[in-house]
Design an enzyme around this catalytic site. Structure first.
Site, PDB file in Angstrom:
ATOM      1  N   LYS A  26       0.778  -0.976  -0.127  1.00  0.00           N
ATOM      2  CA  LYS A  26       0.178   0.027   0.037  1.00  0.00           C
ATOM      3  C   LYS A  26       0.855   1.331  -0.171  1.00  0.00           C
ATOM      4  O   LYS A  26       2.090   1.127   0.518  1.00  0.00           O
ATOM      5  CB  LYS A  26      -0.986   0.005   1.076  1.00  0.00           C
TER       6      LYS A  26
ATOM      7  N   ALA B 209       3.735  -1.219   4.032  1.00  0.00           N
ATOM      8  CA  ALA B 209       2.988  -2.042   4.837  1.00  0.00           C
ATOM      9  C   ALA B 209       2.783  -3.481   4.418  1.00  0.00           C
ATOM     10  O   ALA B 209       1.963  -4.234   4.335  1.00  0.00           O
ATOM     11  CB  ALA B 209       1.507  -1.533   4.659  1.00  0.00           C
TER      12      ALA B 209
ATOM     13  N   SER C 269       0.371  -6.237   5.163  1.00  0.00           N
ATOM     14  CA  SER C 269      -0.657  -6.874   4.095  1.00  0.00           C
ATOM     15  C   SER C 269      -0.635  -8.308   4.343  1.00  0.00           C
ATOM     16  O   SER C 269      -1.530  -9.150   3.949  1.00  0.00           O
ATOM     17  CB  SER C 269      -0.242  -6.554   2.844  1.00  0.00           C
TER      18      SER C 269
ATOM     19  N   ASP D 236      -2.463  -0.491  10.158  1.00  0.00           N
ATOM     20  CA  ASP D 236      -2.657  -0.460   8.676  1.00  0.00           C
ATOM     21  C   ASP D 236      -3.284  -1.898   7.939  1.00  0.00           C
ATOM     22  O   ASP D 236      -3.790  -2.126   6.924  1.00  0.00           O
ATOM     23  CB  ASP D 236      -1.244  -0.512   7.719  1.00  0.00           C
TER      24      ASP D 236
END
Length: 297
Positions: A8, A98, A102, A134
């Site tokens: 991201k 991130a 993820s 996140d």
């Protein structure tokens, strides 16, 4: 069963103040891009989580967010069995992209499907919020407004498709240290200002790439670039090589070059890769992803 875990980026990151709980109140627009790790999960007869793969910077041990995500799913679902997980890393670590978050989000999605838990996206996002700010966004991906400490999500119109040159320096940036150095005032309080997020949201509503790249911004840039002036030079180099704009992602130190055209992105990436001045820097080319494009594969 396996899925791709997308990186991201931040199209905006406004820091509104320091909260009493130690976190910072933020308002940011986040976007997934086609730069992926891969997570493979299968059930095993032994009890527990058995993680392999990873990297030297993201070792396959109990500290890895994938391990923590899998253990949390098993505990919350009341399952006594086990899972074997193989993690293939491609997203750079400590880069403001991130990757670990993820990986954790995709682990939750895979285990929900593999174990037949039937959890909704909202239920998975609530679980993901226990792992990091996140992680909930990466359950769905696409384009979203994130507020609170980053866990309160609102879907936004998909960004116009564009290409990115993603450049990771051979050093990392500690997110807590960057936020601390920013010296944000207590929240609520301080002086209200219109940051990049409102402008980015207006550009997304208009579907305008030109307005979008004019609007992007990141409050944390001043800190990380203040420590590493070569990041400012890198931003300028990306623009010289054809990118329309350059911006740091998250707490950095990754720098993003924006362009509408894949050939421009690849030419700029090649120029950075071939320059001795940027030796040791990782370079990738990626386009934006919508939520609907998903992460199967």
């Amino acid at each position: 069963m396996q899925m791709l875990a997308p990186a991201k980026i931040n199209l905006s990151l406004d820091v509104l103040g320091r909260r009493d709980d130690g976190y910072h109140q933020v308002s940011m627009v986040m976007q997934t891009i086609a730069l992926f790790d891969r997570v493979h999960v299968e059930e095993v007869s032994r009890s527990g989580v058995f993680l392999s793969g990873g990297s030297s910077e993201a070792p396959p041990d109990r500290s890895n967010l994938v391990y923590r995500a899998a253990a949390l799913v098993l505990a919350r679902a009341g399952r006594t069995g086990g899972v074997a997980i193989d993690l293939v890393k491609n997203i750079p670590v400590a880069a403001g992209l991130a990757g670990g978050s993820s990986d954790a989000a995709i682990t939750i999605k895979l285990m929900n499907r593999l174990l037949g838990l039937g959890w909704s996206l909202a239920e998975m996002e609530a679980l993901a919020a226990e792992l990091g700010s996140d992680v909930p966004f990466l359950i769905r991906g696409g384009t979203a407004l994130a507020s609170g400490r980053g866990e309160q999500l609102t879907a936004l119109p998909a960004a116009p498709t564009f290409w990115l040159v993603v450049v990771k320096p051979p050093f990392g940036a500690s997110t807590p240290r960057v936020y601390q150095a920013l010296g944000a005032p207590p929240y609520p309080g301080g002086q209200h200002r219109e940051g990049a997020t409102a402008k980015v949201m207006a550009a997304l509503a208009a579907g305008s790439y030109g307005a979008l790249i004019a609007a992007v911004g990141n409050d944390l840039e001043q800190v990380t670039i203040g420590w590493h002036q070569e990041l400012q030079e890198l931003k300028e180099a990306l623009v010289r090589h054809g990118c329309d704009r350059a911006l740091m992602s998250g707490s950095g130190p990754t720098i993003l070059g924006f362009t509408e055209h894949e050939d421009v992105a690849r030419q700029a990436a090649q120029a950075i890769e071939q320059s001795a001045y940027w030796s040791g820097y990782g370079v990738w080319v990626a386009k934006t992803l919508t939520e609907q494009e998903g992460n199967e594969g």
